[in-house]
Design an enzyme around this catalytic site. Structure first.
Site, PDB file in Angstrom:
ATOM      1  N   GLY A  72       0.911  -1.205  -0.108  1.00 24.55           N
ATOM      2  CA  GLY A  72       0.091   0.010   0.136  1.00 24.55           C
ATOM      3  C   GLY A  72       0.956   1.290   0.053  1.00 24.55           C
ATOM      4  N   GLY A 146      -5.485  -8.552  -6.739  1.00 22.71           N
ATOM      5  CA  GLY A 146      -4.225  -7.971  -7.452  1.00 22.71           C
ATOM      6  C   GLY A 146      -3.321  -9.143  -7.209  1.00 22.71           C
ATOM      7  CB  ILE A 148      -1.489  -9.584  -2.049  1.00 24.53           C
ATOM      8  CG1 ILE A 148      -0.238  -8.985  -1.912  1.00 24.53           C
ATOM      9  CG2 ILE A 148      -2.190 -10.268  -0.585  1.00 24.53           C
ATOM     10  CD1 ILE A 148      -0.219  -7.856  -0.692  1.00 24.53           C
ATOM     11  NE  ARG A 172      -7.172  -8.848 -13.386  1.00 15.66           N
ATOM     12  CZ  ARG A 172      -6.931  -8.568 -12.132  1.00 15.66           C
ATOM     13  NH1 ARG A 172      -7.939  -7.573 -11.730  1.00 15.66           N
ATOM     14  NH2 ARG A 172      -6.281  -9.134 -11.143  1.00 15.66           N
ATOM     15  NE  ARG A 228      -2.067  -0.149   4.471  1.00 14.30           N
ATOM     16  CZ  ARG A 228      -1.028  -0.852   4.127  1.00 14.30           C
ATOM     17  NH1 ARG A 228      -1.364  -2.302   4.269  1.00 14.30           N
ATOM     18  NH2 ARG A 228      -0.099  -0.650   3.454  1.00 14.30           N
ATOM     19  CG  ASP A 251      -2.034  -8.696   9.830  1.00 16.24           C
ATOM     20  OD1 ASP A 251      -1.334  -8.965  10.865  1.00 16.24           O
ATOM     21  OD2 ASP A 251      -1.364  -8.193   8.682  1.00 16.24           O
ATOM     22  CG  HIS A 275       0.056  -4.136   9.806  1.00 17.69           C
ATOM     23  ND1 HIS A 275      -0.354  -2.782   9.506  1.00 17.69           N
ATOM     24  CD2 HIS A 275       0.337  -4.458   8.737  1.00 17.69           C
ATOM     25  CE1 HIS A 275      -0.425  -2.512   8.205  1.00 17.69           C
ATOM     26  NE2 HIS A 275       0.228  -3.684   7.945  1.00 17.69           N
TER      27      HIS A 275
END
Length: 316
Positions: A72, A146, A148, A172, A228, A251, A275
């Site tokens: 990020g 994406g 990840i 997509r 996030r 997390d 995190h």
């Protein structure tokens, strides 16, 4: 003119750095290693408190590249307004996929199989058996498909899940199947046993997981957040987990760090890790390779990888 490169890893610990620039080590300390005005390539310190990485940016009049070591970039975006036009902001695609996907699977399995309850029982010397859900035969929805998100799916396949649905900003097709747009979420959420969040934090994803999103999740579903904290509306989540209707493995939280005494700590069915999706033994080798590659590209005036935006450019 001096051409400085600021690195958050000591330069003598990175093999293969190209010759030419003056390398300056800065990992977020109070004192800058040199005049920020001479920095042309700024690799932002990793996992530092809010505002640390932004601090030198208003003084960086010569900078051409801002490279994060995180997936990020929201933590440095407030500093972009101070930079000259044409600065390329790059993220760390390729660095965190393995670690974050591992943690996502860990949180899913630990939550479904009741590992936190076993640990608490072990602390008391108690033997507590029971029947728990398996990941096998579950429908999983990945929100934020994406690199990840794709890595998470790679690790889900051996667990014999029934189906993986994929959602990203726009539709997509991939080798594994279709990726649905965010607008399809209302129809996909009711069929998911596990919902994994791996989306960037943007204006369109802040509080994406709100009361309506959560209400559409099926009874007993598990929400996993490795994205996030602010992607989730904390108050809306608290309402759902306190009712026992859904569970969560987080997390990241909002606020973060989660303050002592915050109700999320003791909410039923909630597993919290602090995190730690990225900082593992897999981080440094991949981060070093990224920096070396990007610096060679930069100095050879080649196209950089992982460019998220260019300052002064109109957004499409």
């Amino acid at each position: 003119m001096t051409a400085d490169v600021w690195l958050p890893i000591p330069p003598d610990e990175i093999e293969g750095l190209p010759e030419g620039p003056d390398y300056r080590f800065w990992d977020g300390g109070e004192d800058f290693p040199a005049d920020p005005a001479d920095c042309v390539f700024y690799a932002v310190p990793y996992m530092k408190p809010g505002g640390v990485g932004v601090r030198p940016m208003p003084l960086m009049r010569s900078v051409r590249v801002v490279q994060t070591l995180s997936a990020g970039t929201d933590h440095v975006e407030p500093g972009l307004e101070h930079l000259p036009a044409g600065v390329r902001l790059c993220n760390a695609r390729g660095v965190h996929e393995a670690s974050t996907a591992e943690l996502a699977l860990t949180l899913i399995l630990a939550s479904l199989r009741g590992i936190p309850d076993f640990v608490r029982a072990q602390d008391k010397g108690e033997w507590r058996g029971g029947f728990r859900p398996a990941l096998a035969d579950k429908n999983v929805l990945i929100v934020g498909y994406g690199s990840i998100g794709a890595a998470i799916e790679d690790r889900l396949v051996p667990f014999e899940v029934a189906r993986v649905a994929r959602v990203a900003r726009s539709a997509r097709t991939t080798e594994r199947g279709p990726v649905h747009p965010l607008t399809d979420l209302p129809s996909l959420l009711p069929g998911a046993d596990v919902v994994v969040l791996s989306t960037p934090l943007t204006g369109s994803t802040r509080h994406l997981v709100d009361a309506d999103f959560l209400a559409r999740m099926k009874d007993g579903a598990l929400l996993v957040n490795v994205a996030r904290g602010a992607v989730v509306d904390t108050e809306a989540l608290l309402t759902e987990v306190q009712s026992g209707r859904v569970t969560a493995a987080l997390d990241v939280t909002d606020p973060e760090p989660l303050p002592t005494g915050h109700p999320l700590w003791r909410a039923p069915g909630v597993l919290i890790s602090p995190h730690v999706g990225g900082p593992t033994s897999a981080f440094l080798p991949r981060a070093k390779r990224l920096l070396v590659d990007q610096l060679h590209r930069f100095l050879n005036q080649e196209e950089l990888g992982n460019v998220i935006l260019v300052t002064g450019a109109e957004s499409s």
